[in-house]
Design a protein around this motif. Sequence first.
Motif, PDB file in Angstrom:
ATOM      1  N   GLY A   1       2.165   1.676  -3.362  1.00  0.00           N
ATOM      2  CA  GLY A   1       1.067   2.061  -4.241  1.00  0.00           C
ATOM      3  C   GLY A   1       0.753   3.546  -4.154  1.00  0.00           C
ATOM      4  O   GLY A   1       0.529   4.215  -5.174  1.00  0.00           O
ATOM      5  N   LYS A   2       0.763   4.075  -2.947  1.00  0.00           N
ATOM      6  CA  LYS A   2       0.484   5.504  -2.769  1.00  0.00           C
ATOM      7  C   LYS A   2       1.615   6.358  -3.347  1.00  0.00           C
ATOM      8  O   LYS A   2       1.378   7.455  -3.878  1.00  0.00           O
ATOM      9  CB  LYS A   2       0.274   5.814  -1.286  1.00  0.00           C
ATOM     10  N   LYS A   3       2.849   5.869  -3.225  1.00  0.00           N
ATOM     11  CA  LYS A   3       3.968   6.597  -3.828  1.00  0.00           C
ATOM     12  C   LYS A   3       3.806   6.676  -5.341  1.00  0.00           C
ATOM     13  O   LYS A   3       3.985   7.738  -5.951  1.00  0.00           O
ATOM     14  CB  LYS A   3       5.296   5.904  -3.489  1.00  0.00           C
ATOM     15  N   TYR A   4       3.445   5.542  -5.962  1.00  0.00           N
ATOM     16  CA  TYR A   4       3.255   5.528  -7.409  1.00  0.00           C
ATOM     17  C   TYR A   4       2.033   6.359  -7.825  1.00  0.00           C
ATOM     18  O   TYR A   4       2.047   7.015  -8.866  1.00  0.00           O
ATOM     19  CB  TYR A   4       3.082   4.092  -7.914  1.00  0.00           C
ATOM     20  N   LYS A   5       0.996   6.329  -7.013  1.00  0.00           N
ATOM     21  CA  LYS A   5      -0.225   7.054  -7.380  1.00  0.00           C
ATOM     22  C   LYS A   5      -0.016   8.564  -7.347  1.00  0.00           C
ATOM     23  O   LYS A   5      -0.493   9.295  -8.228  1.00  0.00           O
ATOM     24  CB  LYS A   5      -1.375   6.664  -6.442  1.00  0.00           C
TER      25      LYS A   5
ATOM     26  N   ILE B   1       0.843  -1.209   0.000  1.00  0.00           N
ATOM     27  CA  ILE B   1       0.000   0.000   0.000  1.00  0.00           C
ATOM     28  C   ILE B   1       0.870   1.248   0.000  1.00  0.00           C
ATOM     29  O   ILE B   1       0.593   2.224  -0.716  1.00  0.00           O
ATOM     30  CB  ILE B   1      -0.938  -0.009   1.217  1.00  0.00           C
ATOM     31  N   ARG B   2       1.927   1.213   0.792  1.00  0.00           N
ATOM     32  CA  ARG B   2       2.826   2.363   0.855  1.00  0.00           C
ATOM     33  C   ARG B   2       3.436   2.669  -0.513  1.00  0.00           C
ATOM     34  O   ARG B   2       3.478   3.815  -0.953  1.00  0.00           O
ATOM     35  CB  ARG B   2       3.921   2.100   1.889  1.00  0.00           C
TER      36      ARG B   2
ATOM     37  N   MET C   1      -4.988  -8.915  -2.495  1.00  0.00           N
ATOM     38  CA  MET C   1      -4.895 -10.383  -2.544  1.00  0.00           C
ATOM     39  C   MET C   1      -4.411 -10.961  -1.223  1.00  0.00           C
ATOM     40  O   MET C   1      -4.733 -12.096  -0.869  1.00  0.00           O
ATOM     41  CB  MET C   1      -3.943 -10.811  -3.667  1.00  0.00           C
ATOM     42  N   ARG C   2      -3.669 -10.165  -0.465  1.00  0.00           N
ATOM     43  CA  ARG C   2      -3.177 -10.617   0.838  1.00  0.00           C
ATOM     44  C   ARG C   2      -4.188 -10.353   1.955  1.00  0.00           C
ATOM     45  O   ARG C   2      -3.905 -10.618   3.113  1.00  0.00           O
ATOM     46  CB  ARG C   2      -1.840  -9.945   1.143  1.00  0.00           C
ATOM     47  N   GLY C   3      -5.349  -9.816   1.598  1.00  0.00           N
ATOM     48  CA  GLY C   3      -6.437  -9.710   2.562  1.00  0.00           C
ATOM     49  C   GLY C   3      -6.671  -8.358   3.179  1.00  0.00           C
ATOM     50  O   GLY C   3      -7.566  -8.209   4.019  1.00  0.00           O
ATOM     51  N   SER C   4      -5.918  -7.312   2.800  1.00  0.00           N
ATOM     52  CA  SER C   4      -6.086  -6.000   3.415  1.00  0.00           C
ATOM     53  C   SER C   4      -7.253  -5.236   2.792  1.00  0.00           C
ATOM     54  O   SER C   4      -7.273  -4.997   1.576  1.00  0.00           O
ATOM     55  CB  SER C   4      -4.803  -5.175   3.261  1.00  0.00           C
ATOM     56  N   THR C   5      -8.203  -4.826   3.611  1.00  0.00           N
ATOM     57  CA  THR C   5      -9.313  -4.021   3.096  1.00  0.00           C
ATOM     58  C   THR C   5      -8.853  -2.626   2.697  1.00  0.00           C
ATOM     59  O   THR C   5      -9.459  -2.001   1.823  1.00  0.00           O
ATOM     60  CB  THR C   5     -10.434  -3.895   4.143  1.00  0.00           C
ATOM     61  N   LEU C   6      -7.791  -2.123   3.333  1.00  0.00           N
ATOM     62  CA  LEU C   6      -7.258  -0.817   2.952  1.00  0.00           C
ATOM     63  C   LEU C   6      -6.801  -0.845   1.497  1.00  0.00           C
ATOM     64  O   LEU C   6      -7.037   0.096   0.731  1.00  0.00           O
ATOM     65  CB  LEU C   6      -6.102  -0.416   3.860  1.00  0.00           C
ATOM     66  N   ALA C   7      -6.140  -1.937   1.112  1.00  0.00           N
ATOM     67  CA  ALA C   7      -5.676  -2.090  -0.268  1.00  0.00           C
ATOM     68  C   ALA C   7      -6.856  -2.261  -1.222  1.00  0.00           C
ATOM     69  O   ALA C   7      -6.836  -1.751  -2.349  1.00  0.00           O
ATOM     70  CB  ALA C   7      -4.724  -3.274  -0.369  1.00  0.00           C
ATOM     71  N   MET C   8      -7.890  -2.979  -0.779  1.00  0.00           N
ATOM     72  CA  MET C   8      -9.087  -3.144  -1.614  1.00  0.00           C
ATOM     73  C   MET C   8      -9.710  -1.792  -1.932  1.00  0.00           C
ATOM     74  O   MET C   8     -10.106  -1.519  -3.075  1.00  0.00           O
ATOM     75  CB  MET C   8     -10.103  -4.032  -0.893  1.00  0.00           C
TER      76      MET C   8
END
Length: 349
Positions: A110-114, A107-108, A136-143
């Motif tokens: 991902g936010k850098k790339y975004k 996620i970290r 895919m690893r189960g994090s709702t934050l990532a979803m």
Amino acid sequence: MKQRTWPCRSEGSRFSSLSFLKPHDKDKRSRISSINKATAKSSTSSRSSSSSSCPPSNEFGDFSMLPYDILMKIAAPFSHPNLQAASLVCKSWRDALKPLRESMLLIRWGKKYKHGRGGVRANLDKALDSFLKGAMRGSTLAMVDAGLVYWERGEKEKAVNLYRRASELGDAVGQCNLGIAYLQVQPSNPKEAMKWLKQSAENGYVRAQYQLALCLHHGRVVQTNLLEATKWYLKAAEGGYVRAMYNISLCYSVGEGLPQNHKLARKWMKRAADHGHSKAQFEHGLALFSEGEMLKSVLYLELAERGGEAAATPVKEVVHQQLSATFGGQAVHHAIHQANNWRPLPVTR
């Protein structure tokens, strides 16, 4: 920024302490010493014989025996600090939560790339890839983050699917986004929208509380209910949501959904203004002007004008003229200097 508005006290002490042993109570001390040694020996023995690295089981059961799938569902909405704390409970938890810890790193990135931060060039494809791996690893934050990218790309069905997965795992942000999505997709689904907005609001998410209040206030997809609307406006305002502060001020001002109360209306209008709501700054500036508080008034009018409120300009010019006539031009320069150095109070998104 653009705004869319509208105990039974006991006689004795609750605490008790062990009384000091007197010198002649050696037999008592020896008995206590024996008990302590026996307890320590028993504790050491139980720890060595236990196969789990968790704390000893208690009346609630051994946490290490919690099935991995149940633990993952519980921890899916955890933030990074909460996840780190849970991973320290015991070895079995640390092992089970490893995928979620990996998702935090994804996620970290991902936010850098975004957003193109941390020395990384913005790349929405790489951001989405990182978020999906975290999901895919189960994090709702990532979803939720992956859902946002899909929504911004116009792939709304994929976004809704991810929001729904996060919502079913108890993620309040996902529930709010899912509710709003059901209002905006074609065809809309008002029943599902209200269901998820209310669930998110009851879970304490202030944006959902505000959106739910708007629906109830304006009769959007549901029957108008001013009493419920003001209840949720107030909850969101108390939680720091600026638009709700402005709307609850208006409700108190005209007595809509609750008893009219000019003092509370003024309180919430000022609070919204101090958090950077430009319409609230304009209206609070007008109120100060009508009370003769010229120096305070011109500050809020200046801020409102800078925030895009065109109606603040003519009023501000009148105040400038009166200030110059009464105090000289230095007063106007002082007000502008204050506006230049003004910073809004932190807001809840």
